[in-house]
Design an enzyme around this catalytic site. Structure first.
Site, PDB file in Angstrom:
ATOM      1  N   GLU A 257      -9.044  44.721  24.963  1.00  0.00           N
ATOM      2  CA  GLU A 257      -8.793  44.495  23.528  1.00  0.00           C
ATOM      3  C   GLU A 257      -7.731  43.400  23.330  1.00  0.00           C
ATOM      4  O   GLU A 257      -6.896  43.473  22.434  1.00  0.00           O
ATOM      5  CB  GLU A 257      -8.436  45.800  22.819  1.00  0.00           C
ATOM      6  CG  GLU A 257      -9.579  46.796  22.958  1.00  0.00           C
ATOM      7  CD  GLU A 257      -9.662  47.859  21.883  1.00  0.00           C
ATOM      8  OE1 GLU A 257      -9.132  47.650  20.793  1.00  0.00           O
ATOM      9  OE2 GLU A 257     -10.293  48.890  22.170  1.00  0.00           O
TER      10      GLU A 257
ATOM     11  N   SER B  52      -2.163  40.816  27.193  1.00  0.00           N
ATOM     12  CA  SER B  52      -0.816  40.607  26.626  1.00  0.00           C
ATOM     13  C   SER B  52      -0.604  39.136  26.251  1.00  0.00           C
ATOM     14  O   SER B  52       0.022  38.832  25.238  1.00  0.00           O
ATOM     15  CB  SER B  52       0.252  41.046  27.635  1.00  0.00           C
ATOM     16  OG  SER B  52       0.232  42.451  27.746  1.00  0.00           O
TER      17      SER B  52
ATOM     18  N   LEU C 139     -18.797  42.467  23.318  1.00  0.00           N
ATOM     19  CA  LEU C 139     -18.283  41.135  22.996  1.00  0.00           C
ATOM     20  C   LEU C 139     -18.143  40.294  24.275  1.00  0.00           C
ATOM     21  O   LEU C 139     -18.679  39.185  24.365  1.00  0.00           O
ATOM     22  CB  LEU C 139     -16.910  41.272  22.297  1.00  0.00           C
ATOM     23  CG  LEU C 139     -16.109  39.993  22.040  1.00  0.00           C
ATOM     24  CD1 LEU C 139     -16.836  39.084  21.053  1.00  0.00           C
ATOM     25  CD2 LEU C 139     -14.709  40.335  21.483  1.00  0.00           C
TER      26      LEU C 139
ATOM     27  N   ARG D  97      13.783  68.723  41.084  1.00  0.00           N
ATOM     28  CA  ARG D  97      13.963  68.129  42.421  1.00  0.00           C
ATOM     29  C   ARG D  97      15.451  67.994  42.766  1.00  0.00           C
ATOM     30  O   ARG D  97      16.208  67.370  42.024  1.00  0.00           O
ATOM     31  CB  ARG D  97      13.285  66.744  42.441  1.00  0.00           C
ATOM     32  CG  ARG D  97      13.507  65.946  43.689  1.00  0.00           C
ATOM     33  CD  ARG D  97      12.721  66.483  44.845  1.00  0.00           C
ATOM     34  NE  ARG D  97      12.937  65.692  46.043  1.00  0.00           N
ATOM     35  CZ  ARG D  97      12.672  66.124  47.269  1.00  0.00           C
ATOM     36  NH1 ARG D  97      12.160  67.335  47.455  1.00  0.00           N
ATOM     37  NH2 ARG D  97      12.886  65.354  48.304  1.00  0.00           N
TER      38      ARG D  97
ATOM     39  N   GLY E   3       9.487  59.624  43.317  1.00  0.00           N
ATOM     40  CA  GLY E   3       9.644  59.202  44.709  1.00  0.00           C
ATOM     41  C   GLY E   3       8.315  59.234  45.448  1.00  0.00           C
ATOM     42  O   GLY E   3       7.277  58.863  44.886  1.00  0.00           O
ATOM     43  N   GLY E   4       8.352  59.725  46.689  1.00  0.00           N
ATOM     44  CA  GLY E   4       7.123  59.784  47.499  1.00  0.00           C
ATOM     45  C   GLY E   4       6.051  60.622  46.819  1.00  0.00           C
ATOM     46  O   GLY E   4       4.853  60.321  46.908  1.00  0.00           O
TER      47      GLY E   4
ATOM     48  N   GLY F 177     -14.205  35.745  28.084  1.00  0.00           N
ATOM     49  CA  GLY F 177     -13.339  36.928  28.014  1.00  0.00           C
ATOM     50  C   GLY F 177     -12.315  36.709  26.920  1.00  0.00           C
ATOM     51  O   GLY F 177     -12.600  36.900  25.735  1.00  0.00           O
TER      52      GLY F 177
ATOM     53  N   GLU G  55     -18.307  38.488  27.867  1.00  0.00           N
ATOM     54  CA  GLU G  55     -19.400  37.978  28.716  1.00  0.00           C
ATOM     55  C   GLU G  55     -18.807  37.470  30.033  1.00  0.00           C
ATOM     56  O   GLU G  55     -17.589  37.275  30.119  1.00  0.00           O
ATOM     57  CB  GLU G  55     -20.119  36.827  27.997  1.00  0.00           C
ATOM     58  CG  GLU G  55     -20.759  37.272  26.701  1.00  0.00           C
ATOM     59  CD  GLU G  55     -21.540  36.157  26.011  1.00  0.00           C
ATOM     60  OE1 GLU G  55     -21.550  35.003  26.512  1.00  0.00           O
ATOM     61  OE2 GLU G  55     -22.137  36.449  24.967  1.00  0.00           O
ATOM     62  N   PRO G  56     -19.666  37.200  31.010  1.00  0.00           N
ATOM     63  CA  PRO G  56     -19.126  36.707  32.291  1.00  0.00           C
ATOM     64  C   PRO G  56     -18.234  35.469  32.121  1.00  0.00           C
ATOM     65  O   PRO G  56     -17.222  35.338  32.797  1.00  0.00           O
ATOM     66  CB  PRO G  56     -20.398  36.375  33.096  1.00  0.00           C
ATOM     67  CG  PRO G  56     -21.430  37.311  32.542  1.00  0.00           C
ATOM     68  CD  PRO G  56     -21.113  37.463  31.076  1.00  0.00           C
TER      69      PRO G  56
HETATM   70  C1  LIG Z   1     -12.248  48.724  31.977  1.00  0.00           C
HETATM   71  C2  LIG Z   1     -12.570  47.647  30.969  1.00  0.00           C
HETATM   72  C3  LIG Z   1     -13.186  48.008  29.791  1.00  0.00           C
HETATM   73  C4  LIG Z   1     -13.576  46.990  28.885  1.00  0.00           C
HETATM   74  N1  LIG Z   1     -14.287  47.349  27.764  1.00  0.00           N
HETATM   75  C5  LIG Z   1     -14.819  46.359  27.001  1.00  0.00           C
HETATM   76  C6  LIG Z   1     -15.730  46.678  25.939  1.00  0.00           C
HETATM   77  O1  LIG Z   1     -16.028  47.836  25.676  1.00  0.00           O
HETATM   78  N2  LIG Z   1     -16.265  45.647  25.220  1.00  0.00           N
HETATM   79  C7  LIG Z   1     -15.964  44.344  25.483  1.00  0.00           C
HETATM   80  O2  LIG Z   1     -16.490  43.467  24.788  1.00  0.00           O
HETATM   81  N3  LIG Z   1     -15.086  44.008  26.468  1.00  0.00           N
HETATM   82  C8  LIG Z   1     -14.528  44.979  27.234  1.00  0.00           C
HETATM   83  N4  LIG Z   1     -13.669  44.661  28.270  1.00  0.00           N
HETATM   84  C9  LIG Z   1     -13.362  43.275  28.508  1.00  0.00           C
HETATM   85  C10 LIG Z   1     -11.892  42.930  28.214  1.00  0.00           C
HETATM   86  O3  LIG Z   1     -11.671  42.917  26.822  1.00  0.00           O
HETATM   87  C11 LIG Z   1     -11.602  41.594  28.898  1.00  0.00           C
HETATM   88  O4  LIG Z   1     -11.550  41.875  30.293  1.00  0.00           O
HETATM   89  C12 LIG Z   1     -10.306  40.964  28.432  1.00  0.00           C
HETATM   90  O5  LIG Z   1     -10.416  40.533  27.100  1.00  0.00           O
HETATM   91  C13 LIG Z   1      -9.889  39.766  29.302  1.00  0.00           C
HETATM   92  O6  LIG Z   1     -10.955  38.902  29.523  1.00  0.00           O
HETATM   93  P1  LIG Z   1     -11.288  38.435  31.041  1.00  0.00           P
HETATM   94  O7  LIG Z   1     -11.393  39.668  31.849  1.00  0.00           O
HETATM   95  O8  LIG Z   1     -12.466  37.552  30.997  1.00  0.00           O
HETATM   96  O9  LIG Z   1     -10.023  37.665  31.519  1.00  0.00           O
HETATM   97  P2  LIG Z   1      -9.729  36.096  31.296  1.00  0.00           P
HETATM   98  O10 LIG Z   1      -9.934  35.753  29.866  1.00  0.00           O
HETATM   99  O11 LIG Z   1     -10.438  35.314  32.317  1.00  0.00           O
HETATM  100  O12 LIG Z   1      -8.172  36.052  31.579  1.00  0.00           O
HETATM  101  C14 LIG Z   1      -7.609  35.989  32.898  1.00  0.00           C
HETATM  102  C15 LIG Z   1      -6.118  35.789  32.742  1.00  0.00           C
HETATM  103  O13 LIG Z   1      -5.867  34.542  32.072  1.00  0.00           O
HETATM  104  C16 LIG Z   1      -5.050  34.765  30.927  1.00  0.00           C
HETATM  105  N5  LIG Z   1      -5.397  33.808  29.880  1.00  0.00           N
HETATM  106  C17 LIG Z   1      -6.627  33.533  29.384  1.00  0.00           C
HETATM  107  N6  LIG Z   1      -6.537  32.615  28.416  1.00  0.00           N
HETATM  108  C18 LIG Z   1      -5.219  32.316  28.277  1.00  0.00           C
HETATM  109  C19 LIG Z   1      -4.488  31.451  27.449  1.00  0.00           C
HETATM  110  N7  LIG Z   1      -5.063  30.683  26.515  1.00  0.00           N
HETATM  111  N8  LIG Z   1      -3.138  31.390  27.599  1.00  0.00           N
HETATM  112  C20 LIG Z   1      -2.535  32.139  28.531  1.00  0.00           C
HETATM  113  N9  LIG Z   1      -3.167  32.994  29.340  1.00  0.00           N
HETATM  114  C21 LIG Z   1      -4.504  33.080  29.218  1.00  0.00           C
HETATM  115  C22 LIG Z   1      -5.323  36.206  30.537  1.00  0.00           C
HETATM  116  O14 LIG Z   1      -4.277  36.742  29.748  1.00  0.00           O
HETATM  117  C23 LIG Z   1      -5.435  36.857  31.900  1.00  0.00           C
HETATM  118  O15 LIG Z   1      -4.172  37.130  32.377  1.00  0.00           O
HETATM  119  C24 LIG Z   1     -13.246  45.646  29.159  1.00  0.00           C
HETATM  120  C25 LIG Z   1     -12.577  45.315  30.341  1.00  0.00           C
HETATM  121  C26 LIG Z   1     -12.255  46.290  31.244  1.00  0.00           C
HETATM  122  C27 LIG Z   1     -11.575  45.890  32.530  1.00  0.00           C
END
Ligand SMILES: Cc1cc2nc3c(=O)[nH]c(=O)nc-3n(C[C@H](O)[C@H](O)[C@H](O)COP(=O)(O)OP(=O)(O)OC[C@H]3O[C@@H](n4cnc5c(N)ncnc54)[C@H](O)[C@@H]3O)c2cc1C
Length: 396
Positions: A376, A379, A136, A281, A352-353, A142, A138-139
């Site tokens: 997924e 928060s 799902l 400990r 601790g350490g 997110g 993409e660069p």
């Molecule tokens: C180890 C790992 C495994 C993953 N596996 C998968 C996978 O299998 N398939 C897949 O599709 N994806 C996967 N992901 C992607 C993951 O779901 C995304 O990284 C995640 O949803 C957050 O998107 P982002 O990294 O682009 O962060 P961003 O969306 O850029 O968010 C950056 C920050 O901005 C905050 N933010 C963004 N929008 C808002 C808003 N409207 N209001 C307040 N705060 C906001 C976010 O909460 C976060 O703190 C994976 C990621 C990791 C790191």
């Protein structure tokens, strides 16, 4: 290790507590005897040993949620959660391989696939022959997943896919991807998104290099690049365009309850370790467990784990009743993942350490569990979902 002969056939829709307890104790024993002793190996090598993967398959772990008609155990959500409360006590990397396959990687087919799609893929997913991934993110898409840009253009009996997916768990091991891509003439919005099953061997797919992560060594992510990749029209999930975002949200509702259960399990493991250490400990002439400031950390962790566990079970039961659990799934994932972070932090403090250096594995868990608050749905995204649902209900 596996289930006793003949158990598998009546594990479907486990109704009796005896069969369920056989399943749970089998998983608990596998975790205790095989997974936990191999945690350090996984952390050092960044790989799950092949014999462990083989045993996971033989134990039937990949088929937990797949209907019996397709060779799985057909666990209800509540039963799945109970299973994850056991499995999740080991390093999250083990869960990642299984949970991504039986969860977000394959649920789209199970929830919205056509009968033909289910028959073709679910039996091989149930045995673990096929590993599944969910593509799902993409660069540039997110948290704002609706803005995804990967495009699937219909060309006769195929779709031609172009685009890049980011951070895809299991991409390198996957036999299939559940891919979310834009179809039709809708330039933006959820209505223009469709879900596909993409076989990993299809020409036009390349993988980026393995991401170097903060934790969860042994679980791998990388980019998945689609370049004029031709996918049969028959692999459009459900056979209908424009339904993909709805499918993805259903998949994630379920996935969030699953992840919340894992958070409860890992937090429980960390607390057990912290309690054991606090009793051993000695400082100032007595076990540190006798100091009330240490007891406060133990007690707060216990109470929060209990609260999260209750939420997860309740959300799972509601889902089994057929209720819309969007709010409850987000509440459970938000609370359980944040709780897990607090418990990890307290566990390091109690050690601790020794918690900061890598001898006891606590710093490894601290790094591993940080991910639960991010993927997924972060928060913040869970908070937005909960508040949006509250406002919508009040206005209705
Ligand atoms: C180890 C790992 C495994 C993953 N596996 C998968 C996978 O299998 N398939 C897949 O599709 N994806 C996967 N992901 C992607 C993951 O779901 C995304 O990284 C995640 O949803 C957050 O998107 P982002 O990294 O682009 O962060 P961003 O969306 O850029 O968010 C950056 C920050 O901005 C905050 N933010 C963004 N929008 C808002 C808003 N409207 N209001 C307040 N705060 C906001 C976010 O909460 C976060 O703190 C994976 C990621 C990791 C790191």
């Amino acid at each position: 290790m596996g289930f006793p002969p003949n158990t598998r056939s009546f594990l479907s829709m486990i109704q009796d507590s005896e069969t369920l307890s056989i399943l749970l104790s089998t998983i608990a024993r596998f975790v205790r005897e095989r997974l936990i002793p191999n945690e350090e190996v996984v952390a050092e090598t960044d790989e799950i040993p092949a014999d462990i993967v083989h045993e996971m398959k033989a134990t039937g772990l990949f088929g937990l949620t797949i209907p019996q008609a397709y060779g799985g155990f057909e666990l209800t959500m509540e039963e799945e959660v109970l299973a994850m409360l056991e499995l999740g006590r080991a390093s999250p990397a083990f869960r990642s391989l299984i949970g991504t396959t039986l969860g977000i990687g394959s649920q789209g087919i199970l929830l919205d696939g056509t009968e033909e799609q289910k028959r073709k893929y679910l039996p091989r997913l149930a045995t673990g022959e096929l590993i599944a991934a969910f593509a799902l993110t993409e660069p540039d898409a997110g948290s704002d997943a609706v803005s995804l840009r990967t495009r699937a253009v219909c060309d006769g009996d195929h779709y031609v896919v172009n685009g890049t997916k980011r951070f895809i768990t299991n991409a390198a091991q996957a036999g299939i991807f559940t891919l979310l891509a834009r179809t039709g003439s809708e330039p933006k919005g959820a209505a223009g998104i469709s879900a596909f099953i993409v076989e990993a061997a299809t020409p036009g797919i390349t993988l980026g290099k393995r991401d170097r992560k903060m934790g969860q060594r042994g679980a791998h992510t990388c980019d998945v690049i689609f370049n004029n990749c031709r996918i049969p029209v028959a692999n459009l999930i459900g056979g209908v365009e424009g339904q993909g975002f709805k499918t993805a949200m259903k998949v994630l509702d379920k996935g969030r309850i699953h992840i919340a259960a894992i958070c409860v399990a890992v937090a429980g493991r960390m607390l057990d370790e912290a309690l054991r250490y606090a009793l051993e400990r000695q400082q100032f002439g007595k076990p540190i467990a006798e100091f009330q400031l240490i007891q406060a950390m133990l007690a707060d962790s216990k109470a929060e784990i209990y609260a999260a566990r209750s939420m997860v079970i309740d959300a799972a039961r509601r889902r089994d009743e057929g209720l819309d659990v969007s709010t409850e799934a987000s509440c459970a994932k938000l609370f359980a993942s944040e709780m897990c972070g607090r418990v990890a932090d307290r566990a390091v403090q109690i050690f601790g350490g020794s918690g900061y250096v890598s001898d006891h594995g606590i710093e490894r868990f601290y790094r591993d569990v940080r991910l639960f608050r991010i993927y997924e749905g972060t928060s913040q995204i869970q908070q937005l979902v909960i508040a949006r649902n509250m406002i919508r209900a009040e206005r209705a």
